[in-house]
Design a protein around this motif. Structure first.
Motif, PDB file in Angstrom:
ATOM      1  N   HIS A  58       0.931  -1.202   0.093  1.00  0.00           N
ATOM      2  CA  HIS A  58      -0.059  -0.149  -0.086  1.00  0.00           C
ATOM      3  C   HIS A  58       0.846   1.300   0.010  1.00  0.00           C
ATOM      4  O   HIS A  58       1.837   1.354   0.822  1.00  0.00           O
ATOM      5  CB  HIS A  58      -0.864  -0.013   1.326  1.00  0.00           C
ATOM      6  N   ILE A  59       0.427   2.348  -0.880  1.00  0.00           N
ATOM      7  CA  ILE A  59       1.075   3.539  -0.766  1.00  0.00           C
ATOM      8  C   ILE A  59      -0.111   4.567  -0.653  1.00  0.00           C
ATOM      9  O   ILE A  59      -1.168   4.289  -1.484  1.00  0.00           O
ATOM     10  CB  ILE A  59       2.129   3.908  -1.946  1.00  0.00           C
ATOM     11  N   SER A  60       0.256   5.749  -0.023  1.00  0.00           N
ATOM     12  CA  SER A  60      -0.748   6.722   0.422  1.00  0.00           C
ATOM     13  C   SER A  60      -0.168   7.886  -0.526  1.00  0.00           C
ATOM     14  O   SER A  60       0.894   8.332  -0.319  1.00  0.00           O
ATOM     15  CB  SER A  60      -0.860   7.006   1.573  1.00  0.00           C
ATOM     16  N   VAL A  61      -1.181   8.449  -0.948  1.00  0.00           N
ATOM     17  CA  VAL A  61      -0.844   9.704  -1.758  1.00  0.00           C
ATOM     18  C   VAL A  61      -1.888  10.981  -1.247  1.00  0.00           C
ATOM     19  O   VAL A  61      -2.967  10.501  -1.226  1.00  0.00           O
ATOM     20  CB  VAL A  61      -0.877   9.671  -3.524  1.00  0.00           C
ATOM     21  N   PHE A  62      -1.286  12.249  -1.242  1.00  0.00           N
ATOM     22  CA  PHE A  62      -2.203  13.109  -1.176  1.00  0.00           C
ATOM     23  C   PHE A  62      -2.159  14.230  -2.253  1.00  0.00           C
ATOM     24  O   PHE A  62      -0.907  14.487  -2.473  1.00  0.00           O
ATOM     25  CB  PHE A  62      -1.871  14.105   0.273  1.00  0.00           C
ATOM     26  N   ILE A  63      -3.177  14.643  -3.053  1.00  0.00           N
ATOM     27  CA  ILE A  63      -3.192  15.282  -4.097  1.00  0.00           C
ATOM     28  C   ILE A  63      -3.872  16.718  -3.510  1.00  0.00           C
ATOM     29  O   ILE A  63      -4.875  17.022  -3.170  1.00  0.00           O
ATOM     30  CB  ILE A  63      -3.835  14.706  -5.252  1.00  0.00           C
ATOM     31  N   SER A  64      -2.849  17.610  -3.875  1.00  0.00           N
ATOM     32  CA  SER A  64      -3.390  19.175  -3.926  1.00  0.00           C
ATOM     33  C   SER A  64      -3.052  19.812  -5.099  1.00  0.00           C
ATOM     34  O   SER A  64      -2.633  19.480  -6.012  1.00  0.00           O
ATOM     35  CB  SER A  64      -2.664  19.785  -2.641  1.00  0.00           C
ATOM     36  N   ALA A  65      -3.453  21.050  -4.967  1.00  0.00           N
ATOM     37  CA  ALA A  65      -3.427  22.223  -6.086  1.00  0.00           C
ATOM     38  C   ALA A  65      -3.447  23.540  -5.668  1.00  0.00           C
ATOM     39  O   ALA A  65      -3.881  23.816  -4.514  1.00  0.00           O
ATOM     40  CB  ALA A  65      -4.525  21.759  -7.151  1.00  0.00           C
ATOM     41  N   ASP A  66      -3.019  24.386  -6.458  1.00  0.00           N
ATOM     42  CA  ASP A  66      -2.796  25.896  -5.869  1.00  0.00           C
ATOM     43  C   ASP A  66      -4.203  26.253  -5.959  1.00  0.00           C
ATOM     44  O   ASP A  66      -5.105  25.963  -6.610  1.00  0.00           O
ATOM     45  CB  ASP A  66      -2.164  26.663  -6.888  1.00  0.00           C
ATOM     46  N   MET A  67      -4.453  27.272  -4.981  1.00  0.00           N
ATOM     47  CA  MET A  67      -5.972  27.571  -4.675  1.00  0.00           C
ATOM     48  C   MET A  67      -6.775  28.261  -5.993  1.00  0.00           C
ATOM     49  O   MET A  67      -7.655  27.988  -6.351  1.00  0.00           O
ATOM     50  CB  MET A  67      -6.073  28.756  -3.769  1.00  0.00           C
ATOM     51  N   ASP A  68      -5.938  28.954  -6.858  1.00  0.00           N
ATOM     52  CA  ASP A  68      -6.448  29.725  -8.036  1.00  0.00           C
ATOM     53  C   ASP A  68      -6.744  28.573  -8.957  1.00  0.00           C
ATOM     54  O   ASP A  68      -7.861  28.792  -9.559  1.00  0.00           O
ATOM     55  CB  ASP A  68      -5.489  30.612  -8.639  1.00  0.00           C
ATOM     56  N   CYS A  69      -6.004  27.335  -9.225  1.00  0.00           N
ATOM     57  CA  CYS A  69      -6.341  26.258  -9.980  1.00  0.00           C
ATOM     58  C   CYS A  69      -7.594  25.658  -9.434  1.00  0.00           C
ATOM     59  O   CYS A  69      -8.500  25.214 -10.204  1.00  0.00           O
ATOM     60  CB  CYS A  69      -5.182  25.446 -10.150  1.00  0.00           C
ATOM     61  N   ARG A  70      -7.780  25.563  -8.220  1.00  0.00           N
ATOM     62  CA  ARG A  70      -8.795  24.833  -7.696  1.00  0.00           C
ATOM     63  C   ARG A  70      -9.991  25.696  -7.862  1.00  0.00           C
ATOM     64  O   ARG A  70     -11.220  25.147  -8.205  1.00  0.00           O
ATOM     65  CB  ARG A  70      -8.706  24.562  -5.986  1.00  0.00           C
ATOM     66  N   ILE A  71     -10.083  26.838  -7.589  1.00  0.00           N
ATOM     67  CA  ILE A  71     -11.192  27.872  -7.835  1.00  0.00           C
ATOM     68  C   ILE A  71     -11.593  27.723  -9.246  1.00  0.00           C
ATOM     69  O   ILE A  71     -12.777  27.501  -9.478  1.00  0.00           O
ATOM     70  CB  ILE A  71     -10.832  29.190  -7.407  1.00  0.00           C
ATOM     71  N   LYS A  72     -10.592  27.824 -10.284  1.00  0.00           N
ATOM     72  CA  LYS A  72     -10.988  27.711 -11.681  1.00  0.00           C
ATOM     73  C   LYS A  72     -11.827  26.172 -11.918  1.00  0.00           C
ATOM     74  O   LYS A  72     -12.803  26.435 -12.668  1.00  0.00           O
ATOM     75  CB  LYS A  72      -9.728  27.750 -12.436  1.00  0.00           C
ATOM     76  N   ARG A  73     -11.302  25.093 -11.398  1.00  0.00           N
ATOM     77  CA  ARG A  73     -12.072  24.032 -11.830  1.00  0.00           C
ATOM     78  C   ARG A  73     -13.361  24.104 -11.169  1.00  0.00           C
ATOM     79  O   ARG A  73     -14.262  23.435 -11.710  1.00  0.00           O
ATOM     80  CB  ARG A  73     -10.983  23.006 -11.039  1.00  0.00           C
TER      81      ARG A  73
END
Length: 197
Positions: free
Chosen positions: A114-129
């Protein structure tokens, strides 16, 4: 991959973490588990799937629950526990899968494949999406992101030893603001191939 591979994906709202997880599952031709787990659980326990969905990944309501020793009267906690047991059962069977959320980095931490991953993005990218996907204004998107992230954090931190989104909680943390979905998925797959013996 010929070996058992379990990849758990935590993600910020609007980071496209769910889409990356789906792409990983497609590329590896393995199952993906998110709220669809509840369909199997509802069938097994002869329960109402739609009713279970109401309590999916929600923190315990302190006003309507009691705890005595190991027993907990909270529907939210019992729903979470059934999902945790489901994931352990699949891992014990030697199944390969991707799981989204469900505190899987904690639930499955003792499994060597098992491997665990956390995916994030810059706030401006998240808002746009969120603006594009949910047809919201920027102001609405900011509010939605804050509310969804808080809900995920509250649920996660109730069931996990470490904090949601903190680097030390996961094997790999990945900001995908400058990546496309396939690049992010391939990066995680390559990491898994190296790390899982």
């Amino acid at each position: 991959m010929d070996k058992q591979v379990i990849i758990s994906v935590g993600r910020q709202y609007g980071s496209c973490g769910h889409i990356v997880a789906q792409r990983i599952a497609e590329k590896l031709n393995i199952d993906i588990y998110d709220r669809n787990i509840l369909k199997d659980i509802a069938e097994k326990h002869d329960s109402d799937y739609d009713e279970m969905l109401k309590y999916d990944e929600k923190p315990r309501n302190l006003l309507f629950s009691k705890r005595r020793g190991e027993y907990n009267s909270s529907v939210e906690v019992e729903t979470a526990k059934m999902q945790f047991d489901f994931l352990k059962e699949k891992a014990d069977e030697g199944k390969s899968f991707v799981v989204i959320g469900r505190c899987a980095e904690t639930v499955l931490k003792d499994y060597p494949n098992h491997i665990s991953v956390f995916i994030s993005a810059d706030m401006d990218c998240r808002i746009k999406r969120v603006v594009e996907a949910d047809h919201q204004t920027e102001r609405e998107a900011k509010y939605t992101i804050a509310r969804k992230d808080k809900k995920r954090r509250d649920y996660h931190d109730m069931h996990s030893e470490k904090a949601w989104g903190e680097a030390e909680t996961y094997d790999l943390c990945l900001n995908i603001s400058k990546m496309d979905i396939d690049t992010a998925a391939d990066f995680i797959i390559n990491y898994a191939d190296i790390m899982i013996k």
